[in-house]
Design a protein around this motif. Sequence first.
Motif, PDB file in Angstrom:
ATOM      1  N   LEU A   9       0.847  -1.193   0.000  1.00  0.00           N
ATOM      2  CA  LEU A   9       0.000   0.000   0.000  1.00  0.00           C
ATOM      3  C   LEU A   9       0.880   1.238   0.000  1.00  0.00           C
ATOM      4  O   LEU A   9       1.790   1.362   0.817  1.00  0.00           O
ATOM      5  CB  LEU A   9      -0.905   0.024   1.232  1.00  0.00           C
ATOM      6  N   THR A  20      -2.241   0.131  -4.807  1.00  0.00           N
ATOM      7  CA  THR A  20      -2.398  -1.124  -4.072  1.00  0.00           C
ATOM      8  C   THR A  20      -1.979  -2.286  -4.959  1.00  0.00           C
ATOM      9  O   THR A  20      -2.477  -2.431  -6.078  1.00  0.00           O
ATOM     10  CB  THR A  20      -3.869  -1.297  -3.641  1.00  0.00           C
ATOM     11  N   ALA A  80      -8.770  -0.429   0.831  1.00  0.00           N
ATOM     12  CA  ALA A  80      -8.032  -0.755  -0.392  1.00  0.00           C
ATOM     13  C   ALA A  80      -7.479  -2.173  -0.314  1.00  0.00           C
ATOM     14  O   ALA A  80      -7.536  -2.935  -1.290  1.00  0.00           O
ATOM     15  CB  ALA A  80      -6.904   0.250  -0.606  1.00  0.00           C
ATOM     16  N   ALA A  81      -6.946  -2.541   0.852  1.00  0.00           N
ATOM     17  CA  ALA A  81      -6.398  -3.888   1.033  1.00  0.00           C
ATOM     18  C   ALA A  81      -7.484  -4.953   0.899  1.00  0.00           C
ATOM     19  O   ALA A  81      -7.253  -6.030   0.326  1.00  0.00           O
ATOM     20  CB  ALA A  81      -5.714  -4.003   2.394  1.00  0.00           C
ATOM     21  N   SER A  96       2.564  -1.364   4.425  1.00  0.00           N
ATOM     22  CA  SER A  96       1.892  -0.083   4.181  1.00  0.00           C
ATOM     23  C   SER A  96       2.839   1.089   4.418  1.00  0.00           C
ATOM     24  O   SER A  96       3.284   1.320   5.549  1.00  0.00           O
ATOM     25  CB  SER A  96       0.670   0.070   5.099  1.00  0.00           C
ATOM     26  N   ALA A 345       4.346   0.514  -4.802  1.00  0.00           N
ATOM     27  CA  ALA A 345       3.520  -0.318  -3.924  1.00  0.00           C
ATOM     28  C   ALA A 345       4.128  -1.712  -3.795  1.00  0.00           C
ATOM     29  O   ALA A 345       4.164  -2.303  -2.698  1.00  0.00           O
ATOM     30  CB  ALA A 345       2.092  -0.405  -4.460  1.00  0.00           C
TER      31      ALA A 345
END
Length: 383
Positions: A9, A20, A80-81, A96, A345
Motif C-alpha cells: 500500500l 495497491t 483498499a487492502a 503499508s 507499492a
Amino acid sequence: MQPTRVIGLMSGTSVDGIDTALVDISGTDLDLKVELLSGETYPYTPQLREQILQLGAGTAVSMAELAAVDDAIARAFAQAAQNIQVGHQAATLIGSHGQTVYHRPPQAVGELGYSFQLGRGALIAYLTGITTVSNFRTADIAAHGHGAPLVPRVDAYLLSDTQEERCIQNIGGIGNVTYLPARSDDWLSQIRGWDTGPGNSLLDLAVQHFTNGAKSYDENGDWAASGTPCYPLVAQWLGHEYFHLPPPKSTGRELFGVTYLHQCLQDSAVYELNPADFLATITELTAASIVHSYDTFLPRMPHKVLLCGGGSRNIYLKNRLELLLGKVPVSTTDEFGLSAAFKEAIAFAVLGYWRNLCIPGNLPTVTGASQEVLLGEIHGNYG
C-alpha cells in the motif's frame, strides 16, 4: 517453499490515491521473485485528499483534527487492502507506506531528520485481520539516515543486470533515482540513490492553478506539449541550492510545493508566459533537474534509464528526458517485467516481507544511515 502473498500500500506526494498491489513473493535477495496478481489505485475522497494536501502545505490543525485524518487514512488503506483481494486467495501480510505529510531531512551532520506518515498500521491490521508492517522510514532516520529513498534495495534485486548499468527513475510527486551498477562482487556497496527534485508535484499544482481546480493533472503532458519552454527560466530555477547538494539527500512538498510554485509564477511574469508555455517550462525543469543530477552525481552515465511512477505516463516529459539524455535510451520498468504504475507499492510489499523475515531493507550508501537496519513496525492481526 510456497510464495508469501503480500499487499503493498502506497500513497505518494502527488496524493492521487492509494496504489495497491497484491503480489506473491519468494526468495530473499538475488533469488527474489515477485508476481503481481492485481494492481489498482483507489482514489481518496475529495475531502480527505484536500485535508492531506493542506497538512502537507503546513496548515495548522488541532491534535483532534490530525487524529481524525490519521484514522480516515488508515480506514481508506484498509478498505483498499480488502478490495484488492476480491477474487483472489487472501493475503497474509501487508506492507503499508502510509501517507507522508511531513519530511525533514537531517539539517547537519549528527542531527536527526524526521518523517511523518499517517495511516496507522495497528488500525489497518485490526480492520483487515492481516499482519501489517508500517512506519518504514523511522528506523533509518534513527540511524542518522534520511529515511528516503527506501526502494533502491528492492530495485537492486529486481532490476539489476550482470552487464548493464541502469538508472531506475521514479517520477511521483517527487522524483527519485536508483543507480544500479552491473552486478559484481561488491556491486551492492556501489548502488546510489537520492531524490532528484520535483516530479509531478509542480506540474499538478500548476494545472490546478490554471483551471481553478477543475483539472488535477496534465494527461499525457498534452497541454505542456502545446507550449514552448522558457529556457532562461529553467536555467534560473536550476540554480536552487537543492539541485547542487551532494547525496545522500531527500526532499518533498515542503520544498517543491505551493510556495515554490508561487515563486515560479512570480519569476515567470516578466516573460509573459501563457499557461501552456509555463507548463512546458515546469516540465522542462523536472526533466532538466533529473539529467543535471545524473551529470553531477553519477560516477558515469548509465546504459539505460527505466521510468516508473505516474510521470512515466507523461509522454511529453518522457520525450524531453530522451532528448536531454542524448544516446541513453529511456524505457519503463514494464518492459523489464515490473509494473511501472505499481512499482512503489510492490516495493513496500517487499520491504514488509523482508521485515517479517528480519532482513534489513535500507542501503546506507543511499540514505546515509550509519548501518543496515530492519525497516518497519509489525502490528499483529488481532485475530
